[in-house]
Design an enzyme around this catalytic site. Structure first.
Site, PDB file in Angstrom:
ATOM      1  N   HIS A 183      -7.378   3.516   2.187  1.00 27.80           N
ATOM      2  CA  HIS A 183      -8.619   3.945   2.842  1.00 27.80           C
ATOM      3  C   HIS A 183      -8.806   5.445   2.640  1.00 27.80           C
ATOM      4  O   HIS A 183      -8.061   6.089   1.893  1.00 27.80           O
ATOM      5  CB  HIS A 183      -8.629   3.543   4.321  1.00 27.80           C
ATOM      6  N   HIS A 192      -5.659   7.810   2.687  1.00 25.53           N
ATOM      7  CA  HIS A 192      -4.805   7.767   1.492  1.00 25.53           C
ATOM      8  C   HIS A 192      -5.527   8.406   0.308  1.00 25.53           C
ATOM      9  O   HIS A 192      -4.929   9.152  -0.472  1.00 25.53           O
ATOM     10  CB  HIS A 192      -4.436   6.326   1.145  1.00 25.53           C
ATOM     11  N   CYS A 227      10.740   2.149  16.166  1.00 25.48           N
ATOM     12  CA  CYS A 227       9.338   1.740  15.983  1.00 25.48           C
ATOM     13  C   CYS A 227       9.216   1.228  14.557  1.00 25.48           C
ATOM     14  O   CYS A 227       9.387   1.993  13.607  1.00 25.48           O
ATOM     15  CB  CYS A 227       8.365   2.894  16.217  1.00 25.48           C
ATOM     16  N   CYS A 275       6.456   2.926  12.410  1.00 22.95           N
ATOM     17  CA  CYS A 275       6.838   4.243  11.860  1.00 22.95           C
ATOM     18  C   CYS A 275       8.083   4.130  10.989  1.00 22.95           C
ATOM     19  O   CYS A 275       8.416   5.057  10.285  1.00 22.95           O
ATOM     20  CB  CYS A 275       7.232   5.236  12.948  1.00 22.95           C
ATOM     21  N   CYS A 296       5.819   3.961  21.561  1.00 25.21           N
ATOM     22  CA  CYS A 296       5.949   4.894  20.441  1.00 25.21           C
ATOM     23  C   CYS A 296       4.880   5.980  20.589  1.00 25.21           C
ATOM     24  O   CYS A 296       3.719   5.667  20.842  1.00 25.21           O
ATOM     25  CB  CYS A 296       5.759   4.126  19.139  1.00 25.21           C
ATOM     26  N   HIS A 328       2.165   5.213  17.607  1.00 26.65           N
ATOM     27  CA  HIS A 328       1.403   3.957  17.602  1.00 26.65           C
ATOM     28  C   HIS A 328       1.025   3.458  18.989  1.00 26.65           C
ATOM     29  O   HIS A 328       0.274   2.494  19.110  1.00 26.65           O
ATOM     30  CB  HIS A 328       2.189   2.870  16.857  1.00 26.65           C
ATOM     31  N   LYS A 363     -10.402   7.749  15.982  1.00 28.54           N
ATOM     32  CA  LYS A 363      -9.294   7.440  15.095  1.00 28.54           C
ATOM     33  C   LYS A 363      -9.704   6.264  14.201  1.00 28.54           C
ATOM     34  O   LYS A 363     -10.351   5.330  14.676  1.00 28.54           O
ATOM     35  CB  LYS A 363      -8.096   7.034  15.964  1.00 28.54           C
ATOM     36  N   LYS A 413      -8.488  -0.529  11.955  1.00 21.93           N
ATOM     37  CA  LYS A 413      -9.133  -1.824  11.733  1.00 21.93           C
ATOM     38  C   LYS A 413      -9.757  -2.329  13.016  1.00 21.93           C
ATOM     39  O   LYS A 413     -10.861  -2.861  13.008  1.00 21.93           O
ATOM     40  CB  LYS A 413      -8.086  -2.829  11.255  1.00 21.93           C
TER      41      LYS A 413
HETATM   42  N1  MSP Z   1       5.382   5.198   3.332  1.00 18.62           N
HETATM   43  C1  MSP Z   1       5.243   6.344   4.161  1.00 18.62           C
HETATM   44  C2  MSP Z   1       5.419   7.612   3.360  1.00 18.62           C
HETATM   45  C3  MSP Z   1       6.696   7.714   2.601  1.00 18.62           C
HETATM   46  S1  MSP Z   1       6.764   9.157   1.639  1.00 18.62           S
HETATM   47  C4  MSP Z   1       8.320   9.227   1.094  1.00 18.62           C
HETATM   48  C5  MSP Z   1       3.873   6.346   4.807  1.00 18.62           C
HETATM   49  N2  MSP Z   1       2.922   5.611   4.202  1.00 18.62           N
HETATM   50  S2  MSP Z   1       1.399   5.440   4.701  1.00 18.62           S
HETATM   51  O1  MSP Z   1       0.842   4.382   3.901  1.00 18.62           O
HETATM   52  O2  MSP Z   1       1.362   5.262   6.107  1.00 18.62           O
HETATM   53  O3  MSP Z   1       0.654   6.740   4.310  1.00 18.62           O
HETATM   54  C6  MSP Z   1       0.647   7.860   5.145  1.00 18.62           C
HETATM   55  C7  MSP Z   1      -0.115   8.970   4.463  1.00 18.62           C
HETATM   56  O4  MSP Z   1      -1.468   8.560   4.170  1.00 18.62           O
HETATM   57  C8  MSP Z   1      -0.287  10.207   5.315  1.00 18.62           C
HETATM   58  O5  MSP Z   1       0.873  11.016   5.282  1.00 18.62           O
HETATM   59  C9  MSP Z   1      -1.482  10.848   4.649  1.00 18.62           C
HETATM   60  O6  MSP Z   1      -1.097  11.382   3.430  1.00 18.62           O
HETATM   61  C10 MSP Z   1      -2.363   9.634   4.385  1.00 18.62           C
HETATM   62  N3  MSP Z   1      -3.189   9.292   5.532  1.00 18.62           N
HETATM   63  C11 MSP Z   1      -3.263   8.079   6.160  1.00 18.62           C
HETATM   64  N4  MSP Z   1      -4.206   8.143   7.133  1.00 18.62           N
HETATM   65  C12 MSP Z   1      -4.744   9.375   7.179  1.00 18.62           C
HETATM   66  C13 MSP Z   1      -5.830   9.955   7.865  1.00 18.62           C
HETATM   67  N5  MSP Z   1      -6.482   9.328   8.825  1.00 18.62           N
HETATM   68  N6  MSP Z   1      -6.187  11.216   7.518  1.00 18.62           N
HETATM   69  C14 MSP Z   1      -5.589  11.887   6.490  1.00 18.62           C
HETATM   70  N7  MSP Z   1      -4.581  11.354   5.817  1.00 18.62           N
HETATM   71  C15 MSP Z   1      -3.979  10.204   6.269  1.00 18.62           C
HETATM   72  O7  MSP Z   1       3.708   7.018   5.795  1.00 18.62           O
END
Ligand code: MSP
Length: 621
Positions: free
Chosen positions: A19, A22, A127, A130, A145, A148, A295, A298
């Site tokens: 989304h 990412h 968690c 996380c 948590c 979450h 925030k 879904k």
């Molecule tokens: N798998 C772990 C990371 C491991 S790195 C060795 C993880 N994955 S995640 O799919 O949850 O992705 C988290 C990352 O996605 C955040 O650190 C950020 O880069 C990005 N984002 C996810 N949601 C976000 C927002 N709402 N806003 C900005 N970036 C965010 O954590």
């Protein structure tokens, strides 16, 4: 030797499709990587997916899929989204890749040889969302948590530990000696506070599930998913595409969201210190996007799909907006309205129009569309200053400032056209003015390359130039222009309404369930503790008993259909739940002023009661 630069995104969980959040991190890294390539730096750019661990194992199980098949599905969704968003990563790592798994085991052995791994019993809170252990004091009320807001799970198992505590001082020393290591400063201070509060050794293996990299020679243990995941940044540099990217002279940058700073700025450097491997140069923690102040989730139904926006408005417009809207490091709020406002003002008007009107004039005044080697110098100083300031901003991880700086140049060019008024100038002067703007546009097309790679190419196509690279001002040249469709067609009000209707999910009005009552409805019931003080049969009614009940404020007489289950003598002294504001009724000639609650349908099987004593009249709610 030319500078070398290696940038990484977090590797994303294969738990869903990507989304806005990412896409944001990945676009930021892409802009940085493209900027460094433009400057001629040897550049490596890595992204990928995090596929092991309890979270993914459970999600796959819930959908009746094998974890690997589940992971494949979302790893594909990530890599195809990145293609669509023009992400120029040099490699895509999956933690289930065999070479990565082998590296994780190698790393484990090294940490073990250093004496930093030991076996002990673990008991604590975990968690799964996380993939993180929490201490009691970190949890929120109800053992929730802190991220979450859902209950954590109690974990009790044998586990290998990593001696994190040993690295407390070395980490503090490193951070003090390298202020650029954790950015921005507020995140550095948070991490410092965490380290200073005392680092505990951490559990780095699990035994209650198997979806992970096995601990070498210790059947039953799998390596903690974060140790596995963090290693990706290094393990990818053992591949051809990123070879040498962990050498000492490389600027290694991990771009992450602020929520995972502890893993990247504490655990990962400690693992590396233990293994005797150099640390990354910078862990940059950016902020979080909300959507219209909420925030993104879904359940809230407000997840922003980068593919939808990009296909409707153009990938580069989407990239521009997310890079320009929020200073990297700060939290930001996404609004579709703001996206369209910036699009029209900055892309369609400022830049698009500059290109359009310049090319329009060249075609009009010089029908052969050639400008013929005219000297250009009038905008040179402005363009070169913009280039230097852009570089400064990008070196400081500030793409929003870099874009702001480019747009200052765009506006300077527009002002130049307005002030020098080529339409009323002599033929020779017309040629000079337009050649100057043409060169500035060529220069601009190179400056926007890292941010809007596709539109930059289209700009150059229309300008009739091919050069791309870190721009140097050309004092003159021959160009054959080819005006095309507007770079960013204006969005009029009708189109805007249509796009907003497509993008912004209608807030679902919940369908009323006629069986539901509101809490206010429930509160209208006057329920309280009642104590039966007398009971007798109602003559000629074999199901009914007449009871006298103390309800605190006085006595009530009720007729209850419980004679088939209870004898009057059983009831005296019993405490029950009593409905005190039921309209009185006469049943078989006897007044009934309330109701006692009981279980059962046709025939009562049990009376309501209290598991502890409470005085008659106590409110039940
Ligand atoms: N798998 C772990 C990371 C491991 S790195 C060795 C993880 N994955 S995640 O799919 O949850 O992705 C988290 C990352 O996605 C955040 O650190 C950020 O880069 C990005 N984002 C996810 N949601 C976000 C927002 N709402 N806003 C900005 N970036 C965010 O954590």
């Amino acid at each position: 030797m030319a500078k070398r630069f290696y940038v990484t995104t977090p590797i994303y969980y294969v738990s869903d499709v990507p989304h806005l959040g990412h896409a944001y991190t990945t676009i930021v890294c892409d802009a940085l990587a493209r900027y460094h390539r433009l400057r001629g730096h040897q550049t490596g750019f890595l992204t990928g997916t995090d596929e092991h661990g309890q979270k993914i194992a459970r999600m796959a199980e819930e959908r009746g899929m094998a974890p690997r098949a589940y992971a494949d599905k979302f790893a594909d969704a990530y890599s195809s989204t990145w293609k669509a968003l023009e992400i120029s990563n040099d490699d895509f790592i999956r933690t289930t890749d065999a070479d990565h798994e082998a590296f994780v085991q190698e790393l484990w052995r090294v940490l073990e040889q250093r004496g930093d791994i030991f076996l002990a019993d673990y008991e604590g809170w975990y968690c799964v969302a996380c993939e993180q252990f929490y201490t009691e004091k970190e949890l929120e009320p109800g053992n929730h948590c802190p991220v979450h807001k859902k209950p954590v799970e109690k974990v009790k198992e044998q586990s290998y530990y990593f001696k994190l505590s040993k690295y407390q001082q070395p980490l503090l020393d490193h951070i003090a000696a390298h202020p650029e290591f954790i950015q921005p400063e507020n995140r550095r201070n948070e991490v410092l506070a965490f380290i200073r509060s005392g680092l505990q050794d951490i559990s780095v293996s699990r035994t209650t599930f198997q979806w992970g990299v096995p601990v070498p020679d210790r059947p039953g243990h799998v390596i903690y998913v974060w140790l596995d995941a963090l290693s990706n940044y290094y393990s990818a540099t053992r591949r051809k595409a990123l070879a040498g990217m962990w050498d000492d002279d490389v600027e290694v940058v991990h771009m992450i969201g602020k929520e995972i700073s502890r893993f990247h700025a504490v655990y990962w450097p400690a693992f590396l210190m233990s293994a005797g491997i150099r640390l990354p140069s910078t862990v940059f923690c950016h902020g979080w996007w909300t959507v219209d102040g909420e925030k993104m989730s879904k359940t809230a139904g407000n997840v922003v799909d980068p593919l939808k926006l990009s296909s409707d408005l153009g990938v580069d417009a989407f990239r521009y907006f997310v890079l320009r809207e929020v200073p990297l490091g700060a939290d930001g709020d996404f609004s579709h309205e703001a996206l369209l406002t910036r699009y029209n003002a900055e892309l369609a008007n400022d830049l698009g129009n500059l290109l359009n009107r310049t090319l329009g004039m060249i075609e009009k005044y010089f029908p052969n569309r050639f400008l013929l080697g005219v000297e250009t110098h009038e905008l040179r100083a402005k363009a070169e200053l913009a280039r230097e300031e852009l570089a400064k901003a990008m070196d400081a991880f500030q793409p929003s400032i870099a874009l702001e700086r480019i747009w200052k140049l765009v506006r300077e060019c527009n002002a130049y056209v307005d002030q020098s008024a080529p339409w009323s100038a002599s033929e020779e002067r017309k040629r000079e003015i337009l050649a100057n703007v043409h060169e500035a546009l060529r220069f601009l097309s190179n400056l926007i390359d890292p941010f809007m790679p596709e539109r930059a190419v289209e700009m150059r196509r229309q300008l009739g130039v091919v050069q791309s690279g870190w721009p140097a001002w050309n004092a003159g040249g021959d160009w054959h222009v080819e005006k095309g469709e507007p770079l960013f067609p204006r969005i009029d009000d009708d189109k805007k309404a249509e796009l907003l209707a497509r993008w912004v999910p209608k807030k679902d009005v919940p369908v009323e369930d006629p069986n539901q009552i509101s809490y206010a409805d429930f509160q209208r019931l006057d329920l309280r503790v009642g104590q039966v003080i007398a009971a007798e049969v109602v003559p000629k009614a074999k199901k009914l008993l007449k009871l006298s009940v103390d309800i605190g404020t006085g006595k009530r007489q009720v007729v209850a259909g419980i004679a088939e289950t209870y004898q009057p003598a059983d009831l005296v002294g019993k405490k029950v739940i009593f409905l005190a504001n039921l309209k009185p009724a006469t049943i078989r000639g006897v007044l009934s002023e309330g109701m006692i609650l009981a279980a059962g349908e046709e025939q009562v099987v049990a009376l309501s009661g209290l598991d502890r004593d409470a005085a008659p009249g106590t409110k039940v709610r």
